[in-house]
Design an enzyme around this catalytic site. Sequence first.
Site, short mmCIF file in Angstrom:
data_model
loop_
_atom_site.label_atom_id
_atom_site.label_comp_id
_atom_site.label_asym_id
_atom_site.label_seq_id
_atom_site.Cartn_x
_atom_site.Cartn_y
_atom_site.Cartn_z
N ARG A 21 1.81 14.52 13.28
CA ARG A 21 2.20 14.30 11.87
C ARG A 21 2.11 15.55 11.01
O ARG A 21 1.27 15.64 10.11
CB ARG A 21 1.37 13.17 11.27
CG ARG A 21 1.63 11.86 11.94
CD ARG A 21 0.85 10.74 11.33
NE ARG A 21 1.52 10.12 10.21
CZ ARG A 21 1.04 9.04 9.60
NH1 ARG A 21 -0.08 8.50 9.96
NH2 ARG A 21 1.71 8.51 8.59
N PRO A 22 3.00 16.52 11.25
CA PRO A 22 2.98 17.73 10.43
C PRO A 22 3.47 17.46 9.00
O PRO A 22 3.98 16.38 8.71
CB PRO A 22 3.97 18.64 11.15
CG PRO A 22 4.85 17.75 11.92
CD PRO A 22 4.07 16.52 12.24
N CYS B 42 -3.74 13.04 13.34
CA CYS B 42 -4.29 11.70 13.17
C CYS B 42 -4.02 10.95 14.46
O CYS B 42 -3.30 11.44 15.33
CB CYS B 42 -3.73 11.00 11.96
SG CYS B 42 -2.13 10.28 12.22
N ARG C 63 -4.04 10.61 4.91
CA ARG C 63 -2.96 11.60 4.92
C ARG C 63 -2.09 11.55 3.67
O ARG C 63 -1.59 12.56 3.21
CB ARG C 63 -2.04 11.33 6.11
CG ARG C 63 -2.51 11.86 7.41
CD ARG C 63 -1.43 11.61 8.43
NE ARG C 63 -0.14 12.09 7.95
CZ ARG C 63 0.28 13.34 8.06
NH1 ARG C 63 -0.46 14.23 8.65
NH2 ARG C 63 1.45 13.70 7.58
N ARG D 144 -8.27 -0.64 5.25
CA ARG D 144 -7.37 0.34 4.62
C ARG D 144 -6.04 -0.29 4.23
O ARG D 144 -5.37 0.21 3.33
CB ARG D 144 -7.09 1.50 5.59
CG ARG D 144 -8.28 2.39 5.84
CD ARG D 144 -7.85 3.59 6.64
NE ARG D 144 -6.65 4.17 6.07
CZ ARG D 144 -5.76 4.90 6.73
NH1 ARG D 144 -5.95 5.16 8.00
NH2 ARG D 144 -4.71 5.39 6.15
N ASP E 220 5.65 0.56 11.72
CA ASP E 220 4.41 -0.10 11.28
C ASP E 220 4.35 -1.58 11.70
O ASP E 220 3.35 -2.24 11.46
CB ASP E 220 4.26 0.00 9.75
CG ASP E 220 3.85 1.40 9.32
OD1 ASP E 220 3.53 2.24 10.18
OD2 ASP E 220 3.85 1.67 8.09
N LYS F 16 0.84 -1.21 0.00
CA LYS F 16 0.00 0.00 0.00
C LYS F 16 0.87 1.25 0.00
O LYS F 16 0.61 2.19 -0.75
CB LYS F 16 -0.90 -0.01 1.24
CG LYS F 16 -1.56 1.31 1.54
CD LYS F 16 -2.41 1.24 2.79
CE LYS F 16 -1.69 1.49 4.09
NZ LYS F 16 -1.31 2.90 4.35
N ASN F 17 1.88 1.25 0.85
CA ASN F 17 2.69 2.47 1.00
C ASN F 17 3.59 2.74 -0.19
O ASN F 17 4.17 3.82 -0.30
CB ASN F 17 3.52 2.42 2.28
CG ASN F 17 2.66 2.63 3.52
OD1 ASN F 17 1.47 2.93 3.40
ND2 ASN F 17 3.25 2.47 4.69
N LEU G 239 8.04 19.49 6.57
CA LEU G 239 9.21 19.12 5.77
C LEU G 239 8.87 19.07 4.27
O LEU G 239 9.70 19.44 3.42
CB LEU G 239 9.79 17.77 6.23
CG LEU G 239 10.23 17.73 7.69
CD1 LEU G 239 10.67 16.33 8.09
CD2 LEU G 239 11.37 18.73 7.94
C1 UD1 Z 1 4.88 6.76 6.09
C2 UD1 Z 1 3.99 5.55 6.00
C3 UD1 Z 1 3.55 5.12 7.39
C4 UD1 Z 1 4.76 4.90 8.27
C5 UD1 Z 1 5.68 6.12 8.26
C6 UD1 Z 1 6.99 5.89 9.00
C7 UD1 Z 1 2.92 5.89 3.85
C8 UD1 Z 1 1.68 6.18 3.10
N1 UD1 Z 1 2.83 5.90 5.19
O1 UD1 Z 1 4.11 7.82 6.65
O2 UD1 Z 1 2.80 3.90 7.27
O3 UD1 Z 1 4.34 4.66 9.60
O4 UD1 Z 1 6.01 6.46 6.89
O5 UD1 Z 1 7.66 4.79 8.47
O6 UD1 Z 1 3.95 5.60 3.28
N2 UD1 Z 1 7.36 14.54 10.10
C9 UD1 Z 1 7.55 15.87 10.39
N3 UD1 Z 1 7.33 16.77 9.37
C10 UD1 Z 1 6.95 16.40 8.11
C11 UD1 Z 1 6.78 15.02 7.85
C12 UD1 Z 1 6.99 14.10 8.86
O7 UD1 Z 1 7.90 16.25 11.50
O8 UD1 Z 1 6.77 17.26 7.25
C13 UD1 Z 1 7.58 13.54 11.19
C14 UD1 Z 1 6.34 12.72 11.51
O9 UD1 Z 1 5.49 13.38 12.42
C15 UD1 Z 1 6.97 11.46 12.10
C16 UD1 Z 1 8.26 11.30 11.29
O10 UD1 Z 1 8.52 12.59 10.72
O11 UD1 Z 1 7.30 11.68 13.45
C17 UD1 Z 1 8.20 10.28 10.18
O12 UD1 Z 1 7.06 10.52 9.39
P1 UD1 Z 1 7.02 10.18 7.83
O13 UD1 Z 1 8.18 9.30 7.50
O14 UD1 Z 1 6.84 11.43 7.07
O15 UD1 Z 1 5.69 9.32 7.74
P2 UD1 Z 1 4.63 9.32 6.56
O16 UD1 Z 1 5.31 9.54 5.26
O17 UD1 Z 1 3.48 10.19 6.92
#
Ligand code: UD1
Length: 429
Positions: free
Chosen positions: A131-132, A126, A102, A408, A316, A22-23, A135
Amino acid sequence: MDRIRILGGVPLEGSISIGGAKNAALPLMAASLLTGETLTLSNLPHLADISTMANLLAQHGVMLGLNGADSAKGGFAGRVMDFNAAKISSTEAPYDLVRRMRASVLVLGPLVAREGKAKVSLPGGCAIGTRPVDLHLMALEQMGARIELKEGYIFAEAPKGLKGAHVVFPKVSVGATENTLMAACLAQGETVIVNAAREPEVSDLAHCLVAMGAKIEGIGTGSLRIQGQSSLHGAAHAVVPDRIETGSFAVAAAITRGRIELVGARRDTLESVEKVLLDAGVVLEEGAKGLIVSARENDLVGVDIMTEPYPGFPTDMQAQFMVLMATVKGASMITETIFENRFMHVPELVRMGAKVNVHGASAIVRGSAKLSGAQVMATDLRASVSLVLAGLAAQGETIVNRVYHLDRGYERLEEKLSACGARIERLKG
Ligand code: UD1
């Protein structure tokens, strides 16, 4: 709302075929916005999140074609879909679709790169943390986009196109790496992404982009170098097998002290999970069609884990692993470093008899629990599957509520488990 009913205590035996990730599928689908030609994706899992992304793309004007299933996969998993974004009719991703998932924010980079503008709803909080998306926005700004946040939306504009940039991420983010990578493919000049996420799903996206004509070096490393192109072309790409689905079913085999062959598992994406399972006493063997996972009562012991970006132990898989640790000899310390609120399965597991105490980002699991069935519910996808796993190991009846979380991310979960002898059914309504 549907529920899942499980009568636990049966050692699972048999084989389960692993679907596409999925991811990986979600960013790959978003990548179709980067070209006016057709992107054909195969091995797509049949999941609610995939439908949400398909609906989002359709309302951007992408023409979708469903070509049935991959025959190699026995007609079940492995859907093939065509995505054609010859004309993007809307650059807006509305709130009601983004709030459902998201990963919708992954259309931001491709839309700004190709159309010079996008209006994407802010995903908001969420269940597993704040989860901002700061970045994602930082990188696009460095590439010359003007970003404004108002009325709950991200307004991004780059009327003259994006420019290559040196983007240094202070924290590893899968989604931000994917958005930046896609945007960089159509930017003018070179982009370097430092501290890029190395997850196999990011590499799968990069390989697909290369097949679409992108120039990317450093795939699979923390430093990606992209030479922007004026356009990309169509391609055909098969989605990588799902390492989290694989890991979840590996835990199903171990927790019921059974034996399951995971057909099509990609072991090279599972190293940290395999290491932890081996340390816990789970037996892993190479089978004719995939990875064979088995475990015997009394052979399993507690292991400490800490979640980390890939190639570390995946967040995960944390909830599923915790349930396994609840049933083995000895204690285990589980530390969550990625999300701040990812122990919400704990109170439900405790109700089933698990002995778990949470202290900040760590949970101490005292093993040898005799789990017993209960009515439970969870607030996110991986927490929900951990309750199903607990139900498989527990004595008596478990009812898991809020099954839509499972839908999902797990395709035909009940069917796959019952083929291995699990007494599991979906209660409609
Ligand atoms: C993806 C996966 C999710 C997995 C996660 C971490 C998908 C669709 N989802 O989520 O299943 O649990 O990777 O392996 O691929 N963060 C910030 N600022 C940002 C973006 C992220 O601070 O702009 C933080 C998040 O809050 C979190 C960390 O970075 O603490 C990692 O998040 P991220 O790797 O971005 O997760 P997702 O891509 O949302």
